[in-house]
Design a protein around this motif. Structure first.
Motif, PDB file in Angstrom:
ATOM      1  N   PHE A   1       0.835  -1.209   0.000  1.00 60.47           N
ATOM      2  CA  PHE A   1       0.000   0.000   0.000  1.00 60.47           C
ATOM      3  C   PHE A   1       0.867   1.256   0.000  1.00 60.47           C
ATOM      4  N   GLY A   2       0.563   2.172  -0.919  1.00 61.98           N
ATOM      5  CA  GLY A   2       1.262   3.458  -0.961  1.00 61.98           C
ATOM      6  C   GLY A   2       0.616   4.442   0.003  1.00 61.98           C
ATOM      7  N   VAL A   3       1.053   4.430   1.261  1.00 62.67           N
ATOM      8  CA  VAL A   3       0.445   5.283   2.293  1.00 62.67           C
ATOM      9  C   VAL A   3       1.122   6.651   2.330  1.00 62.67           C
ATOM     10  N   GLN A   4       2.455   6.664   2.360  1.00 62.25           N
ATOM     11  CA  GLN A   4       3.337   7.845   2.310  1.00 62.25           C
ATOM     12  C   GLN A   4       3.397   8.678   3.592  1.00 62.25           C
ATOM     13  N   ALA A   5       2.267   8.947   4.237  1.00 64.05           N
ATOM     14  CA  ALA A   5       2.297   9.719   5.499  1.00 64.05           C
ATOM     15  C   ALA A   5       0.969   9.519   6.218  1.00 64.05           C
ATOM     16  N   PHE A   6       0.956   9.846   7.506  1.00 60.85           N
ATOM     17  CA  PHE A   6      -0.282   9.734   8.289  1.00 60.85           C
ATOM     18  C   PHE A   6      -0.826  11.108   8.681  1.00 60.85           C
TER      19      PHE A   6
ATOM     20  N   HIS B   1      -5.931   9.849  -1.170  1.00 66.33           N
ATOM     21  CA  HIS B   1      -6.490   9.173   0.001  1.00 66.33           C
ATOM     22  C   HIS B   1      -6.214   9.982   1.268  1.00 66.33           C
ATOM     23  N   ASN B   2      -6.957   9.654   2.332  1.00 71.56           N
ATOM     24  CA  ASN B   2      -6.630  10.207   3.645  1.00 71.56           C
ATOM     25  C   ASN B   2      -6.365   9.046   4.605  1.00 71.56           C
ATOM     26  N   THR B   3      -6.049   9.376   5.848  1.00 69.42           N
ATOM     27  CA  THR B   3      -5.635   8.312   6.776  1.00 69.42           C
ATOM     28  C   THR B   3      -6.780   7.333   7.059  1.00 69.42           C
ATOM     29  N   ASP B   4      -8.019   7.802   7.037  1.00 67.27           N
ATOM     30  CA  ASP B   4      -9.146   6.876   7.235  1.00 67.27           C
ATOM     31  C   ASP B   4      -9.168   5.792   6.161  1.00 67.27           C
ATOM     32  N   ASP B   5      -8.829   6.198   4.909  1.00 73.79           N
ATOM     33  CA  ASP B   5      -8.799   5.230   3.803  1.00 73.79           C
ATOM     34  C   ASP B   5      -7.763   4.136   4.053  1.00 73.79           C
ATOM     35  N   VAL B   6      -6.654   4.523   4.685  1.00 66.28           N
ATOM     36  CA  VAL B   6      -5.592   3.546   4.975  1.00 66.28           C
ATOM     37  C   VAL B   6      -6.141   2.443   5.873  1.00 66.28           C
ATOM     38  N   TYR B   7      -6.776   2.852   6.989  1.00 64.60           N
ATOM     39  CA  TYR B   7      -7.290   1.858   7.944  1.00 64.60           C
ATOM     40  C   TYR B   7      -8.384   0.997   7.311  1.00 64.60           C
ATOM     41  N   ARG B   8      -9.246   1.637   6.512  1.00 66.18           N
ATOM     42  CA  ARG B   8     -10.337   0.900   5.876  1.00 66.18           C
ATOM     43  C   ARG B   8      -9.779  -0.116   4.865  1.00 66.18           C
TER      44      ARG B   8
END
Length: 397
Positions: free
Chosen positions: A135-140, A152-159
């Motif tokens: 997953f390309g998260v990059q930052a929180f 995306h935002n951080t909520d998308d990461v967790y989902r």
């Protein structure tokens, strides 16, 4: 796609057949401000035509260079997870059709962007053989994400991670970045804390490079890109190395950290200078000490496949170039390069061929002698590019 997945490693000649496959899906929902990869915004793109052309390239490739038992497959982009479930299913069936002999412990990775991975699509991926997600998260921090053009935002990461677990994935990695505009050491520390709380097997953490033909390059030239100071960037790298080590992760390569035994096997193909197929628009491949790069544009690639293999460039790699690359890519790995492996590939003695640069780097304290070769010292890790640069052209120029 990580830098290393894009960079050539000049494969070597050998009697064994190729066991690693890279496939490129060049579509994205939008273009990130730092991205110079071969990717195109999805809207109005001929996706199915592209997938049919990719199927044809696979067919032509294996007819010319039949594969061995496949040990790793990596699908990069772009954002492969922008494919719709039916497109994804077609694509994964194509791979299985042309590369049917998979090792029992195959690593089949696909890059994914948070926000483009619903449960239905992830289920299709799992059923199609994908068993590792990156997953390309990059930052929180949402401000940092919008500042680099991520959708995306951080909520998308967790989902996304929750959906992936529901679909049956347990081997997952996330990418983080440091040295981003307006990023502080404290922000990176917070991102690492949140990333580690996910308790994933693998993390890739890259520094931002301002590449030509990107929005960030334009801003940089106008002095409008508020990058962290070099001293802060060094602190960021030192911080992430110490935090990952404390958390029980092995730094097995300059930018990669894994729980014991869970490193990316596909990337090790590049770092060990081994052969791999490169398929899709703009993809690089190395088979039988020959390097190629494919046509980049989507429509141009589709047209190219109708004429045969869609090559933009093909270069035979001399033994000397391949030997230089062996050192350049191999020294990225923390355990370093092996005399034995070098001799197996080239039937030459590592210490004889590279006596001068090896001696220079050891004397400078940037390389250390190991039982079977050389590795970066603690100082060498911080100045890796200087070390690698010593070997470029050292025997070919």
């Amino acid at each position: 796609m990580s830098k290393l997945q894009q960079q050539p490693a000049r494969g070597h000649q050998g009697s064994h057949r190729t066991q690693a496959v890279y496939l490129h899906i060049p579509f994205c929902t939008n273009k990130c401000f730092y991205c110079d990869f071969n990717s195109y915004v999805l809207k109005d793109q001929p996706v199915m035509d592209y997938l049919v052309a990719l199927d044809r390239e696979m067919e032509l490739t294996v007819a010319i260079n039949p594969p061995g038992q496949i040990k790793s497959i990596f699908v990069g982009g772009g954002t492969p997870t922008v494919l719709k479930p039916n497109e994804m299913e077609y694509f994964l069936k194509s791979i299985r059709k042309h590369f049917p002999d998979w090792a029992d412990d195959i690593e089949f990775s696909m890059e994914a962007n948070p926000g483009t991975t619903d449960l239905e699509k992830l289920t299709v991926m799992k059923e199609g053989g994908v068993n590792r997600l990156s997953f390309g998260v990059q930052a929180f921090q949402n401000d940092l994400l919008s500042g680099i053009g991520r959708i995306h935002n951080t909520d998308d990461v967790y989902r996304s991670l929750e959906n992936a677990r529901k679909a049956g994935f347990d081997n997952m990695s996330i990418d983080l970045m440091f040295g981003l505009p307006n990023q502080t050491v404290e922000m990176l520390d917070e991102s690492i804390t949140k990333a580690l709380a996910l308790d994933l097997p693998h993390y890739s953490i890259y520094s931002l490079k301002v590449e030509e033909n990107t929005l960030f390059h334009t801003m940089y030239q106008k002095n409008q890109l508020p990058l962290p100071h070099e001293d802060d960037e060094l602190q960021m790298y030192l911080l992430l190395m110490s935090r990952m080590k404390e958390a029980g992760y092995e730094q097995y390569e300059i930018s990669n950290f894994a729980k014991p035994g869970l490193h990316s096997r596909h990337n090790m193909t590049y770092w060990l200078n081994e052969d791999y197929y490169g398929l899709g628009a703009g993809a690089h491949g190395y088979v039988g000490r020959q390097r190629h790069m494919n046509i980049k544009g989507v429509n141009a690639y589709v047209d190219g496949v109708e004429q045969g293999l869609p090559r933009l460039d093909v270069n035979p790699i001399s033994k000397e170039e391949a030997m230089e690359d062996f050192l350049m890519v191999g020294l990225r790995v923390m355990k370093g390069i092996s005399r034995t492996h070098f001799e197996e590939q080239f039937e030459e003695q590592l210490d004889e061929i590279f006596a001068k640069p090896l001696h220079k780097m050891v004397s400078a304290g940037l390389l250390e002698v190991t039982e079977d070769g050389y590795c970066l010292s603690e100082q060498g890790i911080l100045f890796g590019n200087d070390v690698f640069g010593e070997f470029i052209g050292s025997i070919t120029s």
